[in-house]
Structure formats: structure tokens, C-alpha cells
Design an enzyme around this catalytic site. Structure first.
Site, short mmCIF file in Angstrom:
data_model
loop_
_atom_site.label_atom_id
_atom_site.label_comp_id
_atom_site.label_asym_id
_atom_site.label_seq_id
_atom_site.Cartn_x
_atom_site.Cartn_y
_atom_site.Cartn_z
N GLY A 247 -8.94 47.76 30.30
CA GLY A 247 -7.58 47.44 29.90
C GLY A 247 -7.29 47.16 28.45
N PRO A 290 -14.01 49.83 30.36
CA PRO A 290 -13.05 50.42 29.44
C PRO A 290 -12.86 51.92 29.69
CG PRO A 290 -15.18 50.17 28.37
CD PRO A 290 -15.31 49.53 29.73
N GLY A 291 -11.62 52.36 29.69
CA GLY A 291 -11.33 53.79 29.79
C GLY A 291 -10.61 54.23 28.54
N ARG A 292 -9.35 53.79 28.45
CA ARG A 292 -8.51 54.16 27.32
C ARG A 292 -9.17 53.87 25.96
NH1 ARG A 292 -3.01 54.13 27.91
NH2 ARG A 292 -3.34 52.78 29.71
N CYS A 360 10.74 73.30 33.27
CA CYS A 360 12.11 73.25 33.79
C CYS A 360 12.39 71.88 34.37
CB CYS A 360 12.28 74.33 34.86
SG CYS A 360 11.86 75.94 34.22
N GLU A 361 12.47 70.89 33.51
CA GLU A 361 12.71 69.49 33.86
C GLU A 361 13.33 68.84 32.63
OE1 GLU A 361 12.08 67.28 36.38
OE2 GLU A 361 11.25 68.82 37.69
N TYR A 389 -5.90 59.78 29.59
CA TYR A 389 -4.81 60.04 30.54
C TYR A 389 -3.91 61.19 30.13
CZ TYR A 389 -6.54 55.49 31.96
OH TYR A 389 -7.37 54.45 32.33
C1 LIG Z 1 -7.77 52.34 35.08
C2 LIG Z 1 -8.85 51.39 35.36
C3 LIG Z 1 -9.73 51.03 34.34
C4 LIG Z 1 -9.58 51.49 32.92
O1 LIG Z 1 -8.46 50.95 32.33
P1 LIG Z 1 -8.17 51.25 30.77
O2 LIG Z 1 -6.85 50.63 30.55
O3 LIG Z 1 -8.14 52.72 30.61
O4 LIG Z 1 -9.27 50.61 29.99
C5 LIG Z 1 -10.78 50.20 34.67
N1 LIG Z 1 -10.95 49.74 35.94
C6 LIG Z 1 -10.11 50.07 36.94
C7 LIG Z 1 -10.35 49.56 38.29
C8 LIG Z 1 -9.02 50.90 36.68
O5 LIG Z 1 -8.19 51.21 37.67
#
Ligand SMILES: *Cc1c(COP(=O)(O)O)cnc(C)c1O
Length: 430
Positions: A247, A290-292, A360-361, A389
Site C-alpha cells: 500500500g 508492496p506492488g505499486r 467507443c466510451e 495496474y
Molecule cells: C493489492 C494488494 C497489495 C499491493 O498493494 P499496493 O498498493 O500495490 O502496494 C498487497 N496485498 C494485497 C492483499 C493486495 O490486495
């Protein structure tokens, strides 16, 4: 500049040291660019800080829903990251990349029996269990397969992160997880401990996304540790792992703050140490997801401008050759983005328009009210911070093919994902 991998030379935008106008010419547009060095550096920020402050057994898990394709998993394997996966498709892709699934954590709020079987068959290390029905299904399938499945329970600590509603997941009434506040989480633990083919290893929470407030993870970890102390006292259960989710926010606009992730981790670790001492509990192995913040600023999307429409007395539109099919995030939750005139960086920006896609939106908008030099057909526009994403949310709406992903390593580009062909579009049509 919004990120330190973006620069300008002779009026042309450079990304990860590569000339974006030349990349657009060579690989065509729309085009996803990804900076491999940046992805690796972002991983190392987590790896080093977690090792330093949480101890050697702590591990960051890359939340692979942010961007999922083989090369990403190869990088994660190489860097020593764990992964979080949410579907058979992500598990399959990781497998294809040779990722060792012992370090994979399988999420989702509704795993199908097919998913559960597929994950067990391929040795996914941990399931992060959302609810009781799922827990029963996992126990049953584990029994049929004569194995004991390690799991974490996903809990909701009841924190409102004040970010977008659509990405706010830690509240009591969230679709995800089991609530601590209502007493249901405690009951889940008690019940889980009675199951024959489940090994409960610990707990997970994910409070939200695009979080900037530094106290969010501190508050979350406190609540989780208090819960860990409660279940130790009540059931004698010793928690081995605590996964605090993902997050951390990234900068989409110059006005967004920069987060010092290493220092944030230091602060969370201090809180965990003092709280655990107060509660007289052992500190579990700490995981983050972490993803984002691993991939967002490692990405950029290039587009070619088609038309500029001026509706006298109303507004202007700049149309590009991509849109919600490669980046649905403005359409979904009004996400902000920085757009740069890649081929005309030294020209005066004095024309305000909505930058829109070709679907087309009416909602096919990349960003509203963007000030750029008035574009001409053929100009290249760059949308910054699109590494997370975007590719993973892309679709074939209007039968538009997904763009290629070109990685840049040490300023040299290579194709990580091919552009989809027209033939690909009818491959499954009977
Ligand atoms: C989406 C998600 C993440 C990653 O969140 P980011 O905001 O991209 O860091 C981590 N854990 C879970 C369970 C998620 O659903």
C-alpha cells in the site's frame, strides 16, 4: 521531474536513459516502457530495510497483480523477493518463469476449488485465507491430497486510510478478510486450530493502497500485535508470521509527496519492537506486500496523437492511439497522471484539453484538463508512472490489441511482452 529516471535532452523526453521518441518509432505506439534497473532498486529498498530493521528472516512479497508477466517473476526470483499471487493465472505465469512457489502467498477473497487444487498441485507455500467457507474448502482439498496446507488468516484491523474508496480495504465492513472488532477473527482462529489439514502460521492484513500517512502501518501493526497477544493468551497460539500487506503510495503528480520507505519501515519496526515487549510476545517473521511501489515509477506509456478537437466556447480534446484498454485507471477511479509532450519538451505548454482514448466510451479518458503544447498529428505523448495496474488491467475492449512491454536495462531496450497481433484476437473464437 516526477521521477529520477525521467530526463530531457534537446527537447526530447528520455526514460531510463533511452530516447522515448526513438523507442516509439522502433516499437510503435501505444507502448509500455519499463525500467528494469528501477524495479530492481525498488525491490532492494524493501529487501535492505526489512533485513536491517525487521531481521534476516523478514521478507518482502511482490504483489504481482500490479504487473504480472514472466520477466517480472524472473526479476523477483533474481532479487530474492517472495510473491503474492491472486489467481491460477498468476501462479501459472510465475511457474513458467521458474519462480519457486514455496515463497508464494495465495490471496483472493474467493478462491475456487479449481484454484485451490491448482495451487496445491504446484506447491504454493502459503494460502492467505479470507473467510470460513474458503478455509473449509482448503482443509477438505488438503485432506483429499493428504497434505497439510500452511495458511495465514486475512484479518481487517478496522483502519480507514482516507484514500480512494475503491482501494480502501482495511475497514471493518470491507469485502476482504475477517473483522477483529466484531470478535469474528478470534472465532476464526479458534476454529482454524481444530482443522486437521491446516497449519495456521499467522495473520495478514492489507490496509489500503496509495497510502501516504506514515502512521497507517504503525496503527495497523499495533492492532495486529494486540490480536496476536489475545490469541496467545486465549488459545496458546504462537504466531510465526505477520504480513502487514502493501500500500505505500507513489508519486503520480509533482504535488504528491515522496515517501522514504526505508525510514517508514524503521518506524514500523520500532513500534513492533516496543509493542511486542509491552505485550510480552515474540516478534513474528514480518512480511510486507508492496506492488505499486515496486513497479509504478518503473513504467511509462507512450502514445501517438491522432486528432485535436476544439469545441469553440466549450472544451478541447486530444485523442491518442490508446486509452482505457491499456490504462483504465482514470475511468475506474479518477486516478491522476502526469502527461508529458515527449517529442516537444521545450515548446510552450499553453493548450488545455482532455487527453482521451479511442474507445467507443465517453468515459475513455486518460486525464482531464491537461496543459500541453497544442499537439499535432504524430506527436508523441508520454504518461508517467504507469508501471502498476496498467498492463495488468488492460483489456481487448473494441478488439484493441494490448501494447508491447519494452524493458529498458542499462539504457538498452528489449521486448519483455510482445504486442498482441490481430490473429491473437480470434485465437479462441470457434
Ligand atoms: C493489492 C494488494 C497489495 C499491493 O498493494 P499496493 O498498493 O500495490 O502496494 C498487497 N496485498 C494485497 C492483499 C493486495 O490486495
Amino acid at each position: 521531474m516526477i521521477c529520477d529516471n525521467i530526463s530531457v535532452k534537446d527537447g526530447v523526453l528520455y526514460f531510463a536513459g533511452a530516447n522515448t521518441v526513438e523507442l516509439a518509432k522502433e516499437y510503435k505506439t501505444p507502448l509500455y516502457l519499463m525500467d528494469e534497473n528501477k524495479i530492481r532498486n525498488n525491490c532492494r529498498v524493501y529487501l535492505n530495510a526489512m533485513n536491517k530493521y525487521f531481521g534476516a528472516n523478514a521478507m518482502p512479497l511482490y504483489a504481482s497483480k500490479a504487473a504480472s508477466f514472466k520477466k517480472i517473476y524472473e526479476i523477483m526470483k533474481d532479487e530474492g523477493m517472495g510473491i503474492d499471487v491472486v489467481s491460477s493465472g498468476e501462479i501459472y505465469t510465475a511457474l513458467k518463469a521458474g519462480f519457486n512457489l514455496k515463497n508464494a502467498y495465495f490471496h483472493s477473497n474467493n478462491k475456487t476449488d479449481e484454484d485451490i487444487n491448482f495451487a496445491m498441485e504446484n506447491g504454493v507455500g502459503y494460502f492467505v485465507v479470507d473467510n470460513k467457507e474458503e478455509l473449509d474448502a482448503i482443509n477438505q482439498i488438503a485432506k483429499e491430497r493428504s497434505l497439510t496446507q500452511s495458511i495465514l488468516l486475512r484479518l481487517t484491523p478496522g483502519i480507514d486510510t482516507h484514500t480512494y474508496e475503491a482501494v480502501n480495504t482495511g475497514k471493518v465492513d470491507s469485502k476482504f478478510g475477517t473483522a477483529i472488532e466484531t470478535g469474528q477473527a478470534e472465532k476464526m482462529v479458534e476454529y482454524t486450530l481444530t482443522l486437521s489439514n491446516i497449519k495456521l502460521c499467522g495473520f495478514h492484513c492489507h490496509i489500503g493502497s496509495q497510502v501516504f500517512e506514515s502512521d497507517t502501518f504503525i496503527r495497523g501493526s499495533k492492532i495486529m500485535l494486540e490480536f496476536i497477544a489475545t490469541v496467545k493468551a486465549k488459545f496458546g497460539f504462537v504466531t510465526e508470521q505477520l504480513d502487514l500487506g502493501g500500500g505505500y503510495g507513489v508519486r503520480y503528480l509533482d504535488s504528491h509527496p515522496t515517501i522514504d520507505i526505508a525510514d517508514n519501515i524503521r518506524q514500523v519496526a520500532e513500534c513492533i519492537k516496543s509493542t511486542a515487549a509491552e505485550l510480552n510476545i515474540e516478534i513474528p517473521k514480518i512480511l510486507l506486500e508492496p506492488g505499486r511501489s515496486i513497479v509504478a515509477d518503473a513504467g511509462m506509456t507512450l502514445y501517438t496523437v491522432g486528432t485535436v478537437k476544439e469545441i469553440t466556447g466549450y472544451k478541447n480534446y486530444t485523442s491518442i492511439d490508446g486509452g482505457m484498454t491499456d490504462n483504465p485507471r482514470f475511468a475506474l477511479y479518477g486516478s491522476p497522471y502526469t502527461i508529458l509532450p515527449a517529442s516537444r519538451m521545450n515548446d510552450t505548454a499553453d493548450f488545455v484539453s482532455d487527453v482521451v482514448g479511442r474507445c467507443c466510451e465517453s468515459g475513455d479518458i486518460i486525464q482531464k484538463d491537461v496543459t500541453l503544447p497544442k499537439a499535432k498529428r504524430g506527436d508523441i505523448l508520454a504518461v508517467c508512472t504507469t508501471g502498476a495496474y496498467n498492463y495488468s488491467m488492460a483489456s481487448n475492449y473494441n478488439r484493441i490489441t494490448r501494447p508491447a512491454v519494452v524493458m529498458i536495462k542499462d539504457t538498452k531496450p528489449y521486448v519483455a511482452v510482445k504486442r498482441e497481433s490481430l490473429e491473437y484476437l480470434t485465437e479462441n473464437d470457434i
